[in-house]
Design an enzyme around this catalytic site. Structure first.
Site, PDB file in Angstrom:
ATOM      1  N   HIS A   1     -13.248  -0.515  15.816  1.00 37.74           N
ATOM      2  CA  HIS A   1     -12.420  -0.606  14.841  1.00 37.74           C
ATOM      3  C   HIS A   1     -12.923   0.052  13.500  1.00 37.74           C
ATOM      4  CE1 HIS A   1     -10.345  -3.809  17.255  1.00 37.74           C
ATOM      5  NE2 HIS A   1      -9.309  -3.687  16.460  1.00 37.74           N
TER       6      HIS A   1
ATOM      7  N   TYR B   1       0.972  11.831   9.374  1.00 35.99           N
ATOM      8  CA  TYR B   1       1.813  12.861   9.767  1.00 35.99           C
ATOM      9  C   TYR B   1       2.566  13.197   8.586  1.00 35.99           C
ATOM     10  CZ  TYR B   1       6.016   9.904   9.838  1.00 35.99           C
ATOM     11  OH  TYR B   1       6.896   9.061   9.369  1.00 35.99           O
TER      12      TYR B   1
ATOM     13  N   ARG C   1     -13.445   3.388  21.546  1.00 38.18           N
ATOM     14  CA  ARG C   1     -12.803   2.413  20.873  1.00 38.18           C
ATOM     15  C   ARG C   1     -13.539   1.146  19.992  1.00 38.18           C
ATOM     16  NH1 ARG C   1      -9.901  -2.159  20.954  1.00 38.18           N
ATOM     17  NH2 ARG C   1      -7.622  -1.787  20.299  1.00 38.18           N
TER      18      ARG C   1
ATOM     19  N   LYS D   1       1.560   8.199   4.659  1.00 38.82           N
ATOM     20  CA  LYS D   1       2.687   8.623   5.788  1.00 38.82           C
ATOM     21  C   LYS D   1       1.849   8.617   7.227  1.00 38.82           C
ATOM     22  CE  LYS D   1       6.592  11.590   6.693  1.00 38.82           C
ATOM     23  NZ  LYS D   1       7.573  10.681   6.497  1.00 38.82           N
TER      24      LYS D   1
ATOM     25  N   LEU E   1       7.568   5.368   0.223  1.00 36.63           N
ATOM     26  CA  LEU E   1       7.025   6.849   0.541  1.00 36.63           C
ATOM     27  C   LEU E   1       7.547   7.601  -0.529  1.00 36.63           C
ATOM     28  CD1 LEU E   1       5.346   8.412   2.525  1.00 36.63           C
ATOM     29  CD2 LEU E   1       7.501   9.061   3.196  1.00 36.63           C
TER      30      LEU E   1
ATOM     31  N   ARG F   1       1.613  16.467   0.434  1.00 38.06           N
ATOM     32  CA  ARG F   1       1.543  15.152   0.641  1.00 38.06           C
ATOM     33  C   ARG F   1       0.833  14.750   2.049  1.00 38.06           C
ATOM     34  NH1 ARG F   1       7.384  12.360   1.646  1.00 38.06           N
ATOM     35  NH2 ARG F   1       7.454  13.839   3.754  1.00 38.06           N
TER      36      ARG F   1
ATOM     37  N   GLU G   1      13.317   0.804  -0.007  1.00 39.83           N
ATOM     38  CA  GLU G   1      13.734   2.021   0.715  1.00 39.83           C
ATOM     39  C   GLU G   1      14.397   1.642   1.939  1.00 39.83           C
ATOM     40  OE1 GLU G   1      10.528   4.624   1.341  1.00 39.83           O
ATOM     41  OE2 GLU G   1       8.987   3.247   1.821  1.00 39.83           O
TER      42      GLU G   1
END
Length: 286
Positions: A101, A32, A99, A145, A201, A51, A177
């Site tokens: 992995h 995101y 589902r 991110k 990040l 990014r 951070e």
């Protein structure tokens, strides 16, 4: 928020339906980004798009559309919502699949985005915040991110529960951070921030502040620093999309420097405001 961008269409928020088979829902398998909106425009749009593209590449998630087309779709959303000041959130999941992995053989990435109005944190920028020092328990790819934010959420809540505004992470004695922003310290006129590697990040606002420091003639080193150096700093600042340049005046109940907003934080914040406010002296359009 009335309209959202879902997959390739702008639709009313109430019509959005996320599949229970979406890997973002049950694995956090997605990436995101968050854009700041100033004066009805996406701030540092190019940097945020790059990014987002990099995060998707590193996570091996194919973009559903070329990054330029995604940028155009986000602008269409912003124009539709007419938000003058706030944020735009966009995420891309690996898609809907059984589902398992490992990566599914057939899954088309799902893009969603929305805008919302938000006030600038002027009270915190002017008065400073209090922070809690906590161990950095996140994974070792903080440069991506990703949607996997549970350690950040838990640390933020621990800070709030303890009467603080933010948490500062340290890993083996090295400060990295914060839960949702990067960190700067100042000592004897020089700024320090952790190098942009896998432990933090690569903040967009961080990049802007590095550029502004150079323009102001303020020495800045991308160099890791210790908890001891943090606690002995003259000034500490969190920098981020929402935080802008926010001074930290207290850590773990102890004052930072003189315990008040320092001159470098004020100088950097003023320079930062000039990048999106053309009415300020020296202001430029983003």
């Amino acid at each position: 928020m009335k309209t959202v961008l879902f997959k390739d269409r702008l639709i009313p928020k109430e019509e959005v339906s996320v599949s229970i088979d979406d890997r973002g829902y049950y694995f956090g398998d997605g990436v995101y980004d968050v854009f700041r909106i100033y004066n009805g425009r996406l701030y540092e749009q190019e940097a945020h798009l790059l990014r987002l593209e990099r995060s998707a590449w590193e996570a091996r998630i194919a973009l559903p559309y070329p990054i330029r087309e995604i940028g155009r779709k986000l602008e269409e959303l912003l124009n539709e919502e007419k938000v003058l000041g706030g944020t735009l959130y966009v995420q891309i999941t690996r898609g809907e699949a059984e589902r398992i992995h490992h990566f599914p053989e057939r899954a088309f990435p799902v893009l969603s985005a929305f805008c919302k109005s938000a006030e600038r944190p002027l009270e915190k920028i002017r008065g400073g915040i209090r922070a809690l020092l906590l161990p950095d328990l996140r994974w070792l790819r903080c440069d991506i991110k990703s949607l996997n934010m549970m350690p950040n959420v838990m640390a933020k809540q621990q800070a709030i529960d303890s009467g603080y505004d933010e948490a500062i992470f340290e890993r083996n004695g090295i400060v990295t951070e914060c839960t949702s922003s990067n960190l700067l310290i100042a000592k004897e006129g020089t700024l320090y921030t952790h190098p942009a590697n896998e432990f933090i990040l690569h903040g967009i606002t961080r990049g802007v502040v590095i550029r502004l420091a150079a323009e102001l003639g303020v020495p800045l080193l991308e160099q890791a620093f210790t908890v001891e150096q943090l606690m002995k700093a003259d000034e500490v600042m969190v920098i981020g999309t929402m935080a802008e340049v926010t001074p930290v005046v207290q850590i773990d109940g102890k004052p930072v420097g003189a315990g008040q907003v320092g001159p470098l934080a004020q100088k950097l914040q003023a320079a930062f405001e000039a990048t999106f406010d053309p009415d300020r002296t020296g202001g430029t359009e983003p």
